[in-house]
Scaffold this motif. Structure first.
Motif, PDB file in Angstrom:
ATOM      1  N   PHE A  69      33.563  38.334  44.269  1.00  0.00           N
ATOM      2  CA  PHE A  69      32.271  37.857  43.828  1.00  0.00           C
ATOM      3  C   PHE A  69      32.444  37.277  42.425  1.00  0.00           C
ATOM      4  O   PHE A  69      33.536  37.328  41.860  1.00  0.00           O
ATOM      5  CB  PHE A  69      31.260  39.003  43.844  1.00  0.00           C
ATOM      6  N   PRO A  70      31.404  36.702  41.848  1.00  0.00           N
ATOM      7  CA  PRO A  70      31.563  36.089  40.523  1.00  0.00           C
ATOM      8  C   PRO A  70      32.163  37.012  39.467  1.00  0.00           C
ATOM      9  O   PRO A  70      32.994  36.588  38.671  1.00  0.00           O
ATOM     10  CB  PRO A  70      30.130  35.687  40.168  1.00  0.00           C
ATOM     11  N   THR A  71      31.783  38.280  39.450  1.00  0.00           N
ATOM     12  CA  THR A  71      32.287  39.184  38.407  1.00  0.00           C
ATOM     13  C   THR A  71      32.875  40.481  38.959  1.00  0.00           C
ATOM     14  O   THR A  71      33.314  41.332  38.190  1.00  0.00           O
ATOM     15  CB  THR A  71      31.166  39.554  37.419  1.00  0.00           C
ATOM     16  N   THR A  72      32.877  40.642  40.282  1.00  0.00           N
ATOM     17  CA  THR A  72      33.358  41.890  40.884  1.00  0.00           C
ATOM     18  C   THR A  72      34.206  41.596  42.109  1.00  0.00           C
ATOM     19  O   THR A  72      34.232  40.469  42.618  1.00  0.00           O
ATOM     20  CB  THR A  72      32.188  42.801  41.294  1.00  0.00           C
ATOM     21  N   SER A  73      34.889  42.635  42.600  1.00  0.00           N
ATOM     22  CA  SER A  73      35.691  42.521  43.824  1.00  0.00           C
ATOM     23  C   SER A  73      35.501  43.769  44.668  1.00  0.00           C
ATOM     24  O   SER A  73      35.434  44.883  44.143  1.00  0.00           O
ATOM     25  CB  SER A  73      37.182  42.370  43.487  1.00  0.00           C
ATOM     26  N   LEU A  74      35.428  43.560  45.972  1.00  0.00           N
ATOM     27  CA  LEU A  74      35.433  44.676  46.914  1.00  0.00           C
ATOM     28  C   LEU A  74      36.870  44.888  47.359  1.00  0.00           C
ATOM     29  O   LEU A  74      37.513  43.961  47.863  1.00  0.00           O
ATOM     30  CB  LEU A  74      34.546  44.379  48.121  1.00  0.00           C
ATOM     31  N   VAL A  75      37.410  46.092  47.160  1.00  0.00           N
ATOM     32  CA  VAL A  75      38.814  46.347  47.467  1.00  0.00           C
ATOM     33  C   VAL A  75      38.948  47.537  48.411  1.00  0.00           C
ATOM     34  O   VAL A  75      38.094  48.429  48.450  1.00  0.00           O
ATOM     35  CB  VAL A  75      39.647  46.620  46.191  1.00  0.00           C
ATOM     36  N   GLN A  76      40.040  47.505  49.169  1.00  0.00           N
ATOM     37  CA  GLN A  76      40.414  48.628  50.023  1.00  0.00           C
ATOM     38  C   GLN A  76      41.566  49.359  49.338  1.00  0.00           C
ATOM     39  O   GLN A  76      42.507  48.735  48.855  1.00  0.00           O
ATOM     40  CB  GLN A  76      40.859  48.133  51.390  1.00  0.00           C
ATOM     41  N   CYS A  77      41.481  50.679  49.307  1.00  0.00           N
ATOM     42  CA  CYS A  77      42.510  51.488  48.644  1.00  0.00           C
ATOM     43  C   CYS A  77      43.091  52.479  49.650  1.00  0.00           C
ATOM     44  O   CYS A  77      42.344  53.166  50.347  1.00  0.00           O
ATOM     45  CB  CYS A  77      41.920  52.266  47.464  1.00  0.00           C
ATOM     46  N   ARG A  78      44.424  52.543  49.687  1.00  0.00           N
ATOM     47  CA  ARG A  78      45.112  53.528  50.520  1.00  0.00           C
ATOM     48  C   ARG A  78      45.921  54.445  49.618  1.00  0.00           C
ATOM     49  O   ARG A  78      46.687  53.973  48.773  1.00  0.00           O
ATOM     50  CB  ARG A  78      46.039  52.852  51.531  1.00  0.00           C
ATOM     51  N   LEU A  79      45.749  55.737  49.807  1.00  0.00           N
ATOM     52  CA  LEU A  79      46.456  56.723  48.992  1.00  0.00           C
ATOM     53  C   LEU A  79      47.782  57.106  49.620  1.00  0.00           C
ATOM     54  O   LEU A  79      47.844  57.441  50.802  1.00  0.00           O
ATOM     55  CB  LEU A  79      45.599  57.982  48.827  1.00  0.00           C
ATOM     56  N   LYS A  80      48.836  57.070  48.830  1.00  0.00           N
ATOM     57  CA  LYS A  80      50.124  57.608  49.241  1.00  0.00           C
ATOM     58  C   LYS A  80      50.375  58.970  48.588  1.00  0.00           C
ATOM     59  O   LYS A  80      51.261  59.707  49.002  1.00  0.00           O
ATOM     60  CB  LYS A  80      51.246  56.633  48.883  1.00  0.00           C
ATOM     61  N   THR A  81      49.633  59.266  47.541  1.00  0.00           N
ATOM     62  CA  THR A  81      49.640  60.588  46.904  1.00  0.00           C
ATOM     63  C   THR A  81      48.196  60.981  46.674  1.00  0.00           C
ATOM     64  O   THR A  81      47.293  60.173  46.861  1.00  0.00           O
ATOM     65  CB  THR A  81      50.403  60.554  45.559  1.00  0.00           C
ATOM     66  N   GLY A  82      47.959  62.222  46.252  1.00  0.00           N
ATOM     67  CA  GLY A  82      46.584  62.692  46.118  1.00  0.00           C
ATOM     68  C   GLY A  82      46.280  63.304  44.767  1.00  0.00           C
ATOM     69  O   GLY A  82      45.817  64.444  44.702  1.00  0.00           O
ATOM     70  N   ARG A  83      46.531  62.562  43.692  1.00  0.00           N
ATOM     71  CA  ARG A  83      46.249  63.078  42.350  1.00  0.00           C
ATOM     72  C   ARG A  83      44.752  63.032  42.059  1.00  0.00           C
ATOM     73  O   ARG A  83      44.025  62.181  42.579  1.00  0.00           O
ATOM     74  CB  ARG A  83      47.001  62.277  41.290  1.00  0.00           C
ATOM     75  N   THR A  84      44.301  63.943  41.211  1.00  0.00           N
ATOM     76  CA  THR A  84      42.902  63.974  40.815  1.00  0.00           C
ATOM     77  C   THR A  84      42.495  62.634  40.190  1.00  0.00           C
ATOM     78  O   THR A  84      43.184  62.131  39.299  1.00  0.00           O
ATOM     79  CB  THR A  84      42.657  65.107  39.795  1.00  0.00           C
ATOM     80  N   HIS A  85      41.395  62.058  40.682  1.00  0.00           N
ATOM     81  CA  HIS A  85      40.838  60.801  40.172  1.00  0.00           C
ATOM     82  C   HIS A  85      41.823  59.634  40.307  1.00  0.00           C
ATOM     83  O   HIS A  85      41.718  58.642  39.576  1.00  0.00           O
ATOM     84  CB  HIS A  85      40.420  60.929  38.700  1.00  0.00           C
ATOM     85  N   GLN A  86      42.767  59.718  41.242  1.00  0.00           N
ATOM     86  CA  GLN A  86      43.860  58.741  41.298  1.00  0.00           C
ATOM     87  C   GLN A  86      43.375  57.294  41.377  1.00  0.00           C
ATOM     88  O   GLN A  86      43.798  56.441  40.583  1.00  0.00           O
ATOM     89  CB  GLN A  86      44.765  59.043  42.492  1.00  0.00           C
ATOM     90  N   ILE A  87      42.518  56.985  42.353  1.00  0.00           N
ATOM     91  CA  ILE A  87      42.047  55.614  42.511  1.00  0.00           C
ATOM     92  C   ILE A  87      41.270  55.166  41.274  1.00  0.00           C
ATOM     93  O   ILE A  87      41.460  54.050  40.766  1.00  0.00           O
ATOM     94  CB  ILE A  87      41.168  55.485  43.773  1.00  0.00           C
TER      95      ILE A  87
END
Length: 294
Positions: A207-225
């Motif tokens: 979008f003009p100022t933002t993006s919709l993204v898909q995230c896949r976790l390979k590890t599970g750290r707190t607040h990782q994404i």
């Protein structure tokens, strides 16, 4: 359970230890009590199994002592999938996965009330994050699911709306994550003393100022994404910890969970809807349209 084709010719000992991950103490109980049956007959540990054999395990309370927790409110649970061993539910934003102490009611307590038995957390979501969460319904399958998680055989996919446009359509962030010494609530990138973390990012829509993204976790750290995206200049909209001008809900949603059921060997794929996430997207689309497929 029925022995699948890929367990054919394994010994009973190999199945109990390596496939079902039954602890040594419990295996001892099963053996001495003759509580392991193949086609309704007690069998020795070195017996080789055939595809299609019926395997029966019998447990007593001393094998897995009952654990009780306070029951919550079953009406707060949105069930996505359930069978004899597991349940997957859709966590709303603003609810903890589990409480900080035995008296605090959280999603775990509500899920336990929903199924009328104590359940066990397999993985968690941050309080501000919504979406699919997997629970074990008995202590027997819990270590098996934990092993699947450790071996990265449970795929967790998230959608997030972030500030700006990413440098490439597909990215992999591998920055180590550690604690923020100045704010105990937060984590930060610490490539010297932090823990390894790996997040795969794919841009779905810009979008003009933002993006919709898909995230896949390979590890599970707190607040990782949240930490990875913020560190690289793309904080998630609505993030109360990592976005300097957060408004509304955190626009991070665990929309898809995929894994092979360890006992039935069926592929389980669950998608979690979220009205509030869609509404948040609408707020920030700035007149542009995106088709939501979850």
């Amino acid at each position: 359970m029925t022995i699948p084709k890929n367990w054919h010719s394994l010994t009973l000992k190999e199945v109990l230890e390596e496939q079902l991950l039954i602890p040594r103490k419990i295996r001892h109980f099963l053996r001495t009590k003759k509580h392991v049956l193949i086609n309704e007959q007690f069998s020795h540990w070195q017996t080789k199994l055939n595809a299609g054999d019926d395997l029966t395990l019998i447990f007593d309370e001393e094998d897995y002592p009952p654990k009780t927790i306070p029951f919550g409110e079953p009406s707060l649970v949105e069930e996505l999938y359930q069978d004899e061993h597991i349940i997957i539910v859709n966590k709303p934003e603003g609810m903890k996965t589990h409480g900080n102490d035995a008296t605090e009611l959280a999603l775990l307590n509500h899920v336990s009330a929903h199924v009328q038995q104590t359940c066990y957390v397999v993985h968690r979501l941050d309080k501000e994050t919504s979406g699919a969460v997997l629970f074990a319904k008995n202590p027997f399958i819990l270590p098996i699911l934990n092993r699947l998680l450790e071996d990265k055989r449970i795929s967790r996919e998230y959608w997030a709306l972030v500030e700006g446009k990413l440098s490439a359509k597909s990215l992999v962030y591998k920055d180590k994550i550690g604690r923020d010494r100045h704010d105990r609530r937060k984590r930060l990138v610490d490539n010297r003393a932090g823990q390894y973390a790996e997040t795969h990012i794919q841009t779905l829509k810009t979008f003009p100022t933002t993006s919709l993204v898909q995230c896949r976790l390979k590890t599970g750290r707190t607040h990782q994404i949240r930490v990875h995206l913020s560190h690289h200049g793309h904080p998630i909209l609505g993030d109360p910890l990592y976005h300097p001008h957060a408004q509304g809900r955190l626009l991070l949603h665990a929309y898809k969970l995929t894994f092979t059921h360890p006992l039935t060997l069926q592929t389980i794929t669950v998608k979690a809807p979220s009205t509030s996430f869609e509404q948040g997207l609408d707020t920030f689309k700035r007149g542009q349209h995106i088709k939501n497929n979850f």
